[in-house]
Scaffold this motif. Structure first.
Motif, PDB file in Angstrom:
ATOM      1  N   UNK A  32       0.831  -1.206   0.000  1.00 22.65           N
ATOM      2  CA  UNK A  32       0.000   0.000   0.000  1.00 22.65           C
ATOM      3  C   UNK A  32       0.863   1.253   0.000  1.00 22.65           C
ATOM      4  N   UNK A  33       1.911   1.272   0.828  1.00 26.10           N
ATOM      5  CA  UNK A  33       2.792   2.429   0.907  1.00 26.10           C
ATOM      6  C   UNK A  33       3.572   2.611  -0.396  1.00 26.10           C
ATOM      7  N   UNK A  34       4.080   1.518  -0.947  1.00 21.94           N
ATOM      8  CA  UNK A  34       4.845   1.607  -2.200  1.00 21.94           C
ATOM      9  C   UNK A  34       3.970   2.132  -3.334  1.00 21.94           C
ATOM     10  N   UNK A  35       2.765   1.588  -3.451  1.00 18.26           N
ATOM     11  CA  UNK A  35       1.844   2.040  -4.493  1.00 18.26           C
ATOM     12  C   UNK A  35       1.402   3.480  -4.243  1.00 18.26           C
ATOM     13  N   UNK A  36       1.142   3.802  -2.994  1.00 17.40           N
ATOM     14  CA  UNK A  36       0.708   5.156  -2.651  1.00 17.40           C
ATOM     15  C   UNK A  36       1.768   6.196  -2.962  1.00 17.40           C
ATOM     16  N   UNK A  37       3.019   5.905  -2.620  1.00 17.49           N
ATOM     17  CA  UNK A  37       4.114   6.848  -2.903  1.00 17.49           C
ATOM     18  C   UNK A  37       4.327   7.011  -4.409  1.00 17.49           C
ATOM     19  N   UNK A  38       4.197   5.910  -5.155  1.00 16.75           N
ATOM     20  CA  UNK A  38       4.344   5.979  -6.616  1.00 16.75           C
ATOM     21  C   UNK A  38       3.278   6.876  -7.225  1.00 16.75           C
ATOM     22  N   UNK A  82      -1.335  12.985   0.483  1.00 18.14           N
ATOM     23  CA  UNK A  82      -1.303  11.526   0.428  1.00 18.14           C
ATOM     24  C   UNK A  82       0.113  11.001   0.689  1.00 18.14           C
ATOM     25  N   UNK A  83       1.119  11.742   0.209  1.00 18.13           N
ATOM     26  CA  UNK A  83       2.502  11.345   0.476  1.00 18.13           C
ATOM     27  C   UNK A  83       2.798  11.444   1.976  1.00 18.13           C
ATOM     28  N   UNK A  84       2.307  12.509   2.603  1.00 14.98           N
ATOM     29  CA  UNK A  84       2.479  12.660   4.057  1.00 14.98           C
ATOM     30  C   UNK A  84       1.806  11.499   4.789  1.00 14.98           C
ATOM     31  N   UNK A  85       0.626  11.097   4.298  1.00 14.59           N
ATOM     32  CA  UNK A  85      -0.077   9.962   4.897  1.00 14.59           C
ATOM     33  C   UNK A  85       0.744   8.690   4.773  1.00 14.59           C
ATOM     34  N   UNK A  86       1.357   8.464   3.609  1.00 14.50           N
ATOM     35  CA  UNK A  86       2.134   7.253   3.390  1.00 14.50           C
ATOM     36  C   UNK A  86       3.349   7.172   4.315  1.00 14.50           C
ATOM     37  N   UNK A  87       3.899   8.334   4.678  1.00 15.74           N
ATOM     38  CA  UNK A  87       5.040   8.352   5.592  1.00 15.74           C
ATOM     39  C   UNK A  87       4.607   8.272   7.059  1.00 15.74           C
ATOM     40  N   UNK A  88       3.308   8.326   7.302  1.00 15.22           N
ATOM     41  CA  UNK A  88       2.803   8.283   8.677  1.00 15.22           C
ATOM     42  C   UNK A  88       1.649   7.302   8.799  1.00 15.22           C
TER      43      UNK A  88
END
Length: 344
Positions: A32-38, A82-88
């Protein structure tokens, strides 16, 4: 007097709402994080491209394009949120302070509100120009700037409301499941407000389409209206409709889930679809930029000039030669007739 839990951890509220909070990275979390950051990176780059195109091309210096540029800015902000969410997210959620958790959610709420209010402003602008038979609004640049400022002030206010009082830190029985620190009453209000605005925009554009269809039928009987004008006006409406439709399709599932959660639907497994609808909502920020390039030849041409800026520094690919080639393509076709570029 109610007791407030300002000193409790995020985990305390997740346990209260019976929402799972993991302490280790699962395969699902990593994916989820990898896809979200992409997706976030692509969203940032594509919307930066749209904003740059609108700034550097004078043909886009009209109210409708300023509003479309502001929509791209809202999508850009959504990518950052969304990037901030992926890091947290994932196991990191348990270590967040209450303030950081509220910041994480407020960023998402603000970006969505900015997009919704901006689309409503675009709908009103199109309604005004179409019914006065204009291609572009007569609204001054000063009014456009004031409108854009109002859009962001509204987005910030609605996004920050939960952080400054409309939460459940003093009412644990009213905590939602999807956002364990948010009050269910706030989620209900927010979801119903967005769904109501969606409905208004659908009604407005339906009215516009009906009007344009009747007007085109009437105009076809006269020769005073240039075909290019009719084509441009219809293409512009179609593009905005596509953007609106994509927005409604991508965001409505999430709004419905929030509404079900806000109404305390015990039989609804809202947590099972939470991450998927959030990712779908983020993908919408990418769709808009794709629509711009697909629907508008001028925008697509400006994209190419920005991306190939380094190539243009080479004499072989000078702007003059490119402009000459573009002119030739517009003048000549295989059958010798002029080629008309369709615009946004």
């Amino acid at each position: 007097m109610r007791h407030c839990y300002y000193n409790e951890s995020v985990g305390f509220f997740y346990n209260n709402s019976r929402k799972e909070l993991t302490t280790y990275w699962r395969t699902k979390d990593v994916l989820v994080v990898a896809l979200g950051l992409t997706v976030s990176v692509i969203v940032l780059l594509t919307n930066l491209l749209v904003i740059s195109a609108i700034i550097i091309n004078r043909r886009f210096h009209y109210p409708i394009y300023y509003l479309l540029g502001n929509l791209a800015a809202a999508d850009l902000f959504a990518g950052i949120a969304y990037m901030f969410l992926m890091f947290h997210t994932g196991p990191r959620t348990a270590g967040l302070s209450l303030r950081t958790w509220f910041i994480r959610q407020s960023l998402l709420d603000t970006s969505l509100t900015a997009s919704v209010v901006n689309l409503l402003a675009i709908a009103v602008e199109r309604h005004q120009t179409i019914f006065t038979m204009q291609l572009h609004s007569s609204m001054s640049n000063q009014r456009v700037v004031i409108l854009i400022i109002c859009i962001w002030v509204t987005a910030l206010l609605l996004g920050l409301i939960p952080s400054y009082g409309w939460h459940c830190l003093c009412d644990l029985g009213n905590c939602s499941r999807m956002a364990p620190l948010y009050s269910r009453s706030y989620l209900t209000f927010w979801a119903l407000s967005n769904l109501f605005i969606f409905l208004i925009m659908v009604v407005v554009y339906t009215h516009i389409f009906v009007y344009v269809k009747r007007k085109m039928t009437s105009m076809s009987k006269h020769t005073s209206f240039h075909p290019r004008y009719k084509e441009t006006m219809i293409n512009l409406i179609k593009t905005v409709i596509i953007i609106l439709s994509a927005f409604v399709i991508c965001w409505t599932p999430g709004q419905v889930l929030l509404l079900l959660d806000g109404l305390a639907c015990e039989s609804c497994n809202v947590l099972a679809m939470e991450k998927y609808v959030l990712l779908l909502a983020e993908i919408n920020s990418l769709i808009n930029a794709i629509v711009y390039s697909y629907r508008d030849n001028e925008m697509r041409s400006t994209f190419r000039k920005i991306l190939c800026f380094i190539c243009y520094r080479n004499p072989k690919y000078s702007p003059a030669s490119v402009k000459s080639n573009v002119t030739k393509r517009r003048i000549l076709s295989q059958n010798g007739h002029s080629i008309m570029d369709s615009s946004l």
